[in-house]
Design a protein around this motif. Sequence first.
Motif, mmCIF file in Angstrom:
data_model
loop_
_atom_site.group_PDB
_atom_site.id
_atom_site.type_symbol
_atom_site.label_atom_id
_atom_site.label_comp_id
_atom_site.label_asym_id
_atom_site.label_seq_id
_atom_site.Cartn_x
_atom_site.Cartn_y
_atom_site.Cartn_z
ATOM 1 N N LEU A 136 3.324 60.496 -25.724
ATOM 2 C CA LEU A 136 2.487 59.858 -24.707
ATOM 3 C C LEU A 136 1.098 60.501 -24.659
ATOM 4 O O LEU A 136 0.075 59.803 -24.585
ATOM 5 C CB LEU A 136 3.172 59.978 -23.344
ATOM 6 N N LYS A 137 1.066 61.827 -24.748
ATOM 7 C CA LYS A 137 -0.205 62.560 -24.702
ATOM 8 C C LYS A 137 -1.093 62.185 -25.887
ATOM 9 O O LYS A 137 -2.308 61.983 -25.737
ATOM 10 C CB LYS A 137 0.082 64.066 -24.716
ATOM 11 N N ALA A 143 -6.371 56.441 -26.809
ATOM 12 C CA ALA A 143 -6.913 55.391 -25.941
ATOM 13 C C ALA A 143 -8.233 55.838 -25.307
ATOM 14 O O ALA A 143 -9.175 55.046 -25.188
ATOM 15 C CB ALA A 143 -5.901 55.031 -24.856
ATOM 16 N N GLN A 144 -8.309 57.135 -24.929
ATOM 17 C CA GLN A 144 -9.544 57.656 -24.337
ATOM 18 C C GLN A 144 -10.684 57.652 -25.354
ATOM 19 O O GLN A 144 -11.830 57.336 -25.019
ATOM 20 C CB GLN A 144 -9.307 59.085 -23.828
ATOM 21 N N LYS A 145 -10.364 57.992 -26.616
ATOM 22 C CA LYS A 145 -11.385 57.972 -27.675
ATOM 23 C C LYS A 145 -11.935 56.569 -27.887
ATOM 24 O O LYS A 145 -13.124 56.372 -28.122
ATOM 25 C CB LYS A 145 -10.791 58.502 -28.982
ATOM 26 N N GLU A 146 -11.041 55.599 -27.820
ATOM 27 C CA GLU A 146 -11.444 54.201 -28.014
ATOM 28 C C GLU A 146 -12.021 53.586 -26.747
ATOM 29 O O GLU A 146 -12.462 52.442 -26.752
ATOM 30 C CB GLU A 146 -10.231 53.367 -28.462
ATOM 31 N N TYR A 153 -4.256 49.439 -24.683
ATOM 32 C CA TYR A 153 -4.262 50.079 -26.002
ATOM 33 C C TYR A 153 -2.841 50.151 -26.559
ATOM 34 O O TYR A 153 -2.608 49.859 -27.739
ATOM 35 C CB TYR A 153 -4.847 51.488 -25.887
ATOM 36 N N LEU A 154 -1.901 50.526 -25.714
ATOM 37 C CA LEU A 154 -0.504 50.645 -26.143
ATOM 38 C C LEU A 154 0.050 49.292 -26.550
ATOM 39 O O LEU A 154 0.812 49.184 -27.516
ATOM 40 C CB LEU A 154 0.328 51.220 -24.991
ATOM 41 N N ARG A 155 -0.349 48.251 -25.859
ATOM 42 C CA ARG A 155 0.174 46.901 -26.133
ATOM 43 C C ARG A 155 -0.422 46.282 -27.389
ATOM 44 O O ARG A 155 0.287 45.635 -28.165
ATOM 45 C CB ARG A 155 -0.118 46.001 -24.914
#
Length: 335
Positions: A136-137, A143-146, A153-155
């Motif tokens: 998860l981390k 996701a934060q970078k993008e 992002y996960l989906r």
Amino acid sequence: MAQSNSRFAVVAALTGNALITIAKGTTFLITGSGAMLSETIHSVADFLNQLLLLIGLVRADRVPDRRYEYGYAGERYVWALISAVGIFFLGCGVTVYHGVQSLFHPPELDFGEMKWAIAALLFALVIDGVVFFLALKTEWKNAQKEKKAFHQYLRKEADPASVAVILEDGAACLGVMIALISILLAKMTGSPYWDAIGSIGIGVLLGGIAIWLIIRNQELLVGPSIPPETKEQVQRILKNNPLIDDVLDLRSRILSIDNYRIKVDLSFDPKELSKRLKKKALAAYPQIQSEQDFEEFCQKYTRDILDTLAEEIDKIEAEIQRQVPEAKHLDLEAN
């Protein structure tokens, strides 16, 4: 980087589930608990599925060759799909079947040995929790970078292998809690039906995860277009170029999470192109004294046009890849 992160997450999950499977399986043999059998099947399914994910990641990392000129990136989705189907039939199907059987034919439970089941489940909760947190981390940082919302992002963009680890270990933690509750209720009430209900609950949980993973990997195997915001970004780059008159057609396909194929048909502005070649043409014009000179001028001018377009297309491709590093296969054509 994404490939490396996914492989780390899968290897960590694989190692953790090997330890957990041994602990749960031993406890089931001691207690005879249906919930513990379900949890053992759950862990065996997780172990085998993560082994399939690892095979997919290794095979996807092979270099392109004549047979597969765009590489083997799609293999990860093939193996991830097989893994998801395995979760559904082995994890969900067998577990639910065993739970239903236990409802109609309750097994004899050794409540005196239930302390071993609780200890094994707590051990599993710690291991699954650590693996879940690490996976998860990693995806949270991606996701934060993008600069994307985590759930989005996960989906849509995260590697299915990493998502599978997150979902499977998240489900494992939830499954452990369901097993603990069902075992405690069975012990408190003296009724084995709670144990069977816990088994069915774990199976239904696995089924939901499997269906989600099957749908996601099916989408990626068919080949969806790149995310809308990325497509808009590419269009902005093209339309901001003064030499481009119009973007006639833009098609794209996700080959893997970090590998996009983009094909664009472009219409170039003849006036802008003429301005760029005007100085060269004017310099060569006074030297035209004969038909042969004119023919040579036409040939040179045509080459200049083609060279200018080729240079501009190279610059456009470089700019797109600078802003969208995933755009590894670009096909820009002048119409």
